[in-house]
Design an enzyme around this catalytic site. Structure first.
Site, PDB file in Angstrom:
ATOM      1  N   SER A 151       0.936  -1.200   0.005  1.00 40.07           N
ATOM      2  CA  SER A 151       0.131  -0.098   0.016  1.00 40.07           C
ATOM      3  C   SER A 151       0.857   1.135  -0.076  1.00 40.07           C
ATOM      4  O   SER A 151       1.909   1.259   0.632  1.00 40.07           O
ATOM      5  CB  SER A 151      -0.634   0.003   1.216  1.00 40.07           C
ATOM      6  N   TYR A 164      -0.948  -0.942  10.468  1.00 40.35           N
ATOM      7  CA  TYR A 164      -1.277  -1.177   9.128  1.00 40.35           C
ATOM      8  C   TYR A 164      -0.184  -0.597   8.297  1.00 40.35           C
ATOM      9  O   TYR A 164       0.605  -1.403   7.540  1.00 40.35           O
ATOM     10  CB  TYR A 164      -2.602  -0.698   8.737  1.00 40.35           C
TER      11      TYR A 164
END
Length: 266
Positions: A151, A164
């Site tokens: 990401s 995350y």
């Protein structure tokens, strides 16, 4: 003419190959599964929810795609080992490690150790276990492709999402190192780092951000997408198309591709 996982293919590096896709029951995994099936790959769709996997399989079969489904938890070594044994009759030439969890939305000091561990168990250990299970056969054959989903959040600040973002940066590092381990054997390992993708996760995030800042959902969304050159989020199909495109770039190895609608990632 290039040899890809056995048969010779003049240009298409997807058709006729077997691809394992994790997290295939929804979201990006579903889109990637359908895109690969549409291009002629035989897809092994992996996820924890068999009902969702069966629904994706029905979609793939409706467009004449070749697919089999198997339930597994990529964070569990025994489950991954059972998965590898179950599909031992397949010649897996493509591995797409997509399974991931968003984790808590909170300041670091308020995140519990088990919440942190849960994120890394799926987002990082899951990739390690899947590669450990399926890479040896690729290395032995001297051909294969691994694409790990990271990401852009692993490369830019994302407040209140430390587990995350840290896990996605770990995926990028894992990808680069692994590429140098198996690249000499003819196996390519790459990373795709999407920006924000339309769907339930971003809806959740915008609702939480609006609540935290006392703004509306629309204002929270606008503050986020305004960072992107295209001034919008990605679609799941765009990410799936990028996976297919990466598989058609035979010289691509140890790469981390940003797909973010122009969001500044560094």
């Amino acid at each position: 003419m290039t040899t890809v996982d056995g048969p010779a293919f003049p240009g298409d590096r997807v058709a006729g190959r077997t691809a394992v896709v994790t997290g295939a029951g929804s979201g990006l995994g579903r889109a990637i599964t359908l895109a690969l099936a549409a291009r002629g790959a035989r897809v092994v769709a992996v996820g924890r929810n068999r009902e969702r996997l069966d629904a994706v399989a029905a979609e793939a079969k409706a467009m004449s795609g070749s697919i089999r489904v198997t339930a597994a938890d990529v964070s569990d070594p025994a489950s991954v080992a059972a998965l590898a044994e179950e599909v031992a009759d397949e010649t897996v030439g493509i591995l797409v490690n997509n399974a991931g969890v968003p984790g808590p939305v909170a300041p670091l000091v308020d995140i519990k150790p088990d919440e942190w561990d849960d994120v890394f168990a799926t987002n990082v250990r899951g990739i390690y276990l899947m590669c450990r299970a399926f890479l040896p056969a690729m290395v032995e054959r001297g051909v294969g492709d691994v694409i790990n989903l990271a990401s852009v959040s692993g490369k830019r600040p994302l407040t209140r999402r430390t587990p995350y973002t840290a896990s996605k940066m770990a995926v990028i590092g894992l990808t680069a190192t692994l590429a140098y381990e198996v690249g000499p054997a003819g196996v390519s390992v790459n990373c795709l780092s999407p920006g924000p993708v339309q769907g339930p996760r971003m809806t959740r995030n915008f609702n939480l951000e609006a609540e935290r800042t006392g703004t509306t959902y629309e204002e929270a969304e606008e503050a986020f997408v305004s960072r992107a050159a295209l001034h919008r989020m990605l679609t799941e199909d765009e990410v799936a198309a990028a996976v297919v495109a990466m598989l058609h770039m035979p010289g691509l190895c140890a790469a981390d591709i940003d797909l973010s609608a122009g969001m500044v990632a560094r």
